[in-house]
Design an enzyme around this catalytic site. Structure first.
Site, short mmCIF file in Angstrom:
data_model
loop_
_atom_site.label_atom_id
_atom_site.label_comp_id
_atom_site.label_asym_id
_atom_site.label_seq_id
_atom_site.Cartn_x
_atom_site.Cartn_y
_atom_site.Cartn_z
N ASN A 142 45.67 22.55 41.79
CA ASN A 142 44.31 22.97 42.12
C ASN A 142 43.39 21.81 41.76
O ASN A 142 43.08 21.59 40.58
CB ASN A 142 43.94 24.23 41.34
CG ASN A 142 42.53 24.73 41.64
OD1 ASN A 142 41.78 24.11 42.39
ND2 ASN A 142 42.17 25.85 41.05
N GLY A 147 37.92 36.06 34.77
CA GLY A 147 37.50 35.87 33.39
C GLY A 147 36.65 36.97 32.80
O GLY A 147 36.95 37.51 31.73
N GLU A 176 46.61 33.62 40.88
CA GLU A 176 46.54 32.88 42.14
C GLU A 176 47.70 31.90 42.29
O GLU A 176 48.20 31.68 43.40
CB GLU A 176 45.20 32.13 42.21
CG GLU A 176 43.99 33.06 42.30
CD GLU A 176 42.69 32.37 41.98
OE1 GLU A 176 41.92 32.11 42.91
OE2 GLU A 176 42.45 32.09 40.79
N LEU A 219 35.40 38.77 38.98
CA LEU A 219 34.19 38.43 38.22
C LEU A 219 34.50 37.34 37.21
O LEU A 219 35.22 37.56 36.23
CB LEU A 219 33.66 39.68 37.50
CG LEU A 219 33.44 40.94 38.36
CD1 LEU A 219 32.92 42.08 37.51
CD2 LEU A 219 32.50 40.65 39.51
#
Length: 389
Positions: free
Chosen positions: A7, A322, A376, A200
Site C-alpha cells: 500500500n 480505527g 483489506e 470510520l
C-alpha cells in the site's frame, strides 16, 4: 499461496506478507518519510515486537528494495504481489493483473487521486523491474462501487461534461467494505441482506450493500465527500469554493489544501485530528472537542439513514476501522441517535476491545449491530490468488 500486499502513498509504503490459506501474517511493516529527512522502517515478524529501523529512504525504489531485503530473513517464498490502488477510475470494475496497459490506466486516472495513484504506479513499475518473475495485481478501492445504480453514481451536471471528464461518484474504501460484507455474510448467513458498513477512521465512509452489491456510498468523485473526517471537511455546499475564491482571494490549491488537510475534526476541535485526543478533551470539558464529536456522530447517523434509504431498508449495521473498532463511546452515541430506527446496543457487549467480529446489539434491536475488524490486506491477497493462483 504467500502474497505480499503493498500500500504505497506519496511518502510512505506499508507492506504485509501473508498466507492466503491460513491467514497467517509472516511479516508486516511500514516505510515512512520516503524522500524526507528522518525516514525509517517499522517492521515486525510473526506477531513479535515491532522494530523501528532508521534508514535513508530517498525514493520508493530504495524502500521497496529494503522491504525485500528484510523479507529475506522471513524465508517465505512470495507467490505474487497485490497493490492497493486508491482510484481505479473508469477502467477497473474489478481487480486486474498488471500489464503495460493496466499500469498506464492507473496513471491516466491519477488526477482523481494525485497523492496516491502516481506513487502506486511508480511502486508497481519498480516491482515489475526488480522482480520480473513475480506477478502483480491491481486492487482498486473504487472497484466495489463501480456497478452501483446509475441514479446513485451520476451527478446532475451536463451529460457531455460528466461523460467527457468522467465526473461521477467513485467512492473509496471499497476493499474494506467488500471484506465486511464477506465476513458478516459468513457469520450471519441469510439473516443479512441489507447491510450498512461504517468504515470510520481518519478517512471515513459508509456503504450500502444489498446481497453483496454496492447500492450507494458516501464518498464521491474524491474521498473528500461525505462524512466529517480527521482533516477532511466532508460534504458542504460546493459554492463554498467559489465564495472563498472571490471573497477570501484564496487560490484553488489553497482551498484544496484547507478542505483536505486542515478541516474536519481538526478544524472543529482545534486540538487534533485524532478522535482519541478529542474524546480526552471532551472528557475534560473542552466544548470544541465535544462539538467535534457531536458533529461527527450526527453526520454518521444522518448518512446511515441515507444509505438505508438506498436499499429501502436495513437489517445490519457494522462498525469497522480505527474509530469504528476502538471507540465504544462513539459507537454508543451514534446508535443512540439511531434509536428512532429501533437500534439498541448492549453496553456490556459494546465496551470491550476485541479482534474478533461480534454482535453488540440487544436481542430486541430492530437492526443487528456488529463490530468487525477490517482486513483489506486479506481481501487483496485473495484477489491475487484468484488471478495468479
Amino acid at each position: 499461496m504467500n502474497v505480499l500486499v503493498i500500500n504505497a502513498g506519496s511518502s510512505s509504503l506499508k507492506y504485509q506478507l501473508l498466507d492466503v490459506d491460513t491467514r497467517e501474517v509472516y511479516a508486516k511493516g511500514n516505510c515512512e518519510r520516503i524522500g524526507i529527512d528522518g525516514s525509517f522502517v517499522g517492521h515486525e515478524e510473526m506477531g513479535g515486537e515491532k522494530q523501528k529501523l532508521e534508514v535513508a529512504l530517498p525514493d520508493h525504489k530504495t524502500a521497496i528494495k529494503y522491504v525485500f531485503d528484510i523479507l529475506k530473513t522471513v524465508d517465505k517464498p512470495i507467490g505474487g504481489i497485490g497493490h492497493r490502488v486508491v482510484q481505479g477510475g473508469w477502467y477497473f470494475p474489478e481487480s486486474a493483473i498488471v500489464t503495460d496497459e493496466t499500469l498506464a490506466q492507473v496513471r491516466e486516472v491519477a488526477p482523481l487521486a494525485p497523492l496516491h495513484n502516481y506513487a502506486e504506479a511508480d511502486v508497481i513499475e519498480i516491482c515489475r523491474d526488480m522482480f520480473p518473475e513475480l506477478g502483480n495485481v491491481i486492487v482498486p478501492d473504487t472497484s466495489f462501487h463501480y456497478h452501483m445504480p446509475e441514479h446513485a453514481w451520476r451527478y446532475a451536471i451536463p451529460r457531455d461534461v460528466a461523460d467527457t471528464y468522467h465526473v461521477r461518484k467513485y467512492g473509496a474504501h471499497g476493499t474494506s467494505h467488500r471484506f465486511i460484507w464477506r465476513t458478516v455474510h459468513e457469520m450471519m448467513g441469510d439473516k443479512t441482506h441489507k447491510l450498512v458498513s461504517c468504515h470510520l477512521g481518519s478517512g471515513a465512509s459508509l456503504c450500502a450493500i444489498q446481497d453483496g452489491k454496492c447500492m450507494d456510498t458516501t464518498m464521491g468523485l474524491t474521498p473528500l465527500d461525505g462524512l466529517i473526517m480527521g482533516t477532511r471537511c466532508g460534504t458542504l455546499d460546493p459554492a463554498t469554493v467559489f465564495y472563498l475564491s472571490r471573497e477570501a482571494h484564496m487560490s484553488i490549491d489553497e482551498i484544496d489544501t484547507m478542505m483536505n488537510k486542515k478541516s474536519g475534526l481538526l478544524a472543529v476541535s482545534e486540538v487534533s485530528s485524532d478522535s482519541r485526543d478529542i474524546e480526552a478533551g471532551a472528557a475534560e470539558g473542552d466544548e470544541k472537542c465535544q462539538l467535534a464529536l457531536d458533529m461527527f456522530n450526527y453526520r454518521v447517523s444522518q448518512l446511515f439513514a441515507e444509505m438505508a434509504a438506498s436499499m429501502q431498508g436495513v437489517d445490519t449495521m457494522v462498525f469497522t476501522a480505527g474509530i469504528g473498532e476502538n471507540a465504544p463511546e462513539i459507537r454508543a452515541d451514534i446508535c443512540k441517535l439511531l434509536g428512532w430506527m429501533g437500534v439498541k446496543i448492549d453496553a456490556e457487549k459494546n465496551a470491550p476491545r476485541s479482534d474478533e467480529p461480534r454482535v453488540i446489539s440487544t436481542p430486541d434491536s430492530a437492526i443487528t449491530v456488529m463490530v468487525v475488524p477490517t482486513n483489506e490486506e486479506y481481501m487483496i491477497a485473495l484477489d491475487v490468488e484468484e488471478l495468479l493462483g
